[in-house]
Design an enzyme around this catalytic site. Structure first.
Site, PDB file in Angstrom:
ATOM      1  N   ASP A  53       0.843  -1.195   0.000  1.00  0.00           N
ATOM      2  CA  ASP A  53       0.000   0.000   0.000  1.00  0.00           C
ATOM      3  C   ASP A  53       0.879   1.246   0.000  1.00  0.00           C
ATOM      4  O   ASP A  53       2.093   1.171   0.161  1.00  0.00           O
ATOM      5  CB  ASP A  53      -0.892   0.010   1.244  1.00  0.00           C
ATOM      6  CG  ASP A  53      -1.951  -1.072   1.219  1.00  0.00           C
ATOM      7  OD1 ASP A  53      -2.348  -1.490   0.113  1.00  0.00           O
ATOM      8  OD2 ASP A  53      -2.383  -1.512   2.300  1.00  0.00           O
ATOM      9  N   TYR A 111       5.864 -10.537   6.671  1.00  0.00           N
ATOM     10  CA  TYR A 111       5.487  -9.162   6.971  1.00  0.00           C
ATOM     11  C   TYR A 111       5.996  -8.836   8.365  1.00  0.00           C
ATOM     12  O   TYR A 111       5.879  -9.638   9.281  1.00  0.00           O
ATOM     13  CB  TYR A 111       3.964  -8.998   6.938  1.00  0.00           C
ATOM     14  CG  TYR A 111       3.379  -9.279   5.582  1.00  0.00           C
ATOM     15  CD1 TYR A 111       3.187  -8.250   4.670  1.00  0.00           C
ATOM     16  CD2 TYR A 111       3.033 -10.576   5.197  1.00  0.00           C
ATOM     17  CE1 TYR A 111       2.663  -8.500   3.417  1.00  0.00           C
ATOM     18  CE2 TYR A 111       2.502 -10.835   3.949  1.00  0.00           C
ATOM     19  CZ  TYR A 111       2.318  -9.795   3.066  1.00  0.00           C
ATOM     20  OH  TYR A 111       1.801 -10.048   1.827  1.00  0.00           O
TER      21      TYR A 111
END
Length: 166
Positions: A53, A111
């Site tokens: 993002d 992540y």
């Protein structure tokens, strides 16, 4: 056409994410495709192993692309390192098997979420951590991390047992 595997790192602070978008040139994929297309004098489309993002950073983003060129991997890597903006780094470039695709061939993604749990400012790491001055609920965080929300790939579907003959 040769297939290539490119490994990148980037500081996503000034980008609108990984994926190319029609309304902005400020994406990591867009910067890479523009540079490679100009340098190799052919349209280049890059597939990323995943998308980030806006404002998100990556340490080891893998992408793949095809190109018809006589340049070696070392020459292409040097070109990327010279002309990419300072917040996008080309770490490695290698020839890839014909069927390699950065997203479809991915076997793992990691992540990392970093939290600065203090009311003191974190001046030098501020772009790379989430500042949270309040006490953390570690039990809730552990519960979330162990749940399905932390899985980067959907779980394997269980196949129904074959019908029994009667």
């Amino acid at each position: 056409m040769q297939n290539y595997k490119l490994t990148l790192c980037y500081d996503g602070t000034r980008y609108r994410g990984w994926q190319k978008q029609g309304n902005t040139a400020q994406t990591v994929q867009g910067k890479l495709e523009t540079l490679l297309s100009r340098a190799l004098e052919q349209p280049i489309e890059i597939a990323g192993s995943g998308r980030t993002d806006a404002g998100v950073h990556a340490r080891m983003q893998v992408c793949s692309f095809r190109a018809d060129t006589d340049k070696s991997c070392a020459e292409l890597l040097a070109l990327l390192r010279e002309y990419l903006p300072e917040d996008i780094g080309a770490l490695a470039l290698e020839k890839a098997p014909e069927r390699f695709h950065a997203r479809l061939s991915a076997v793992r993604k990691t992540y990392i979420y970093r939290v600065w749990n203090s009311d003191a400012p974190c001046v030098f790491e501020r772009k790379y951590v989430h500042a949270e001055p309040r006490p953390l609920d570690l039990d809730a965080m552990r519960s979330f991390a162990g749940g399905t929300n932390s899985l980067p790939f959907p779980p394997e579907r269980k196949r129904a047992a074959p019908p029994r003959a009667r």
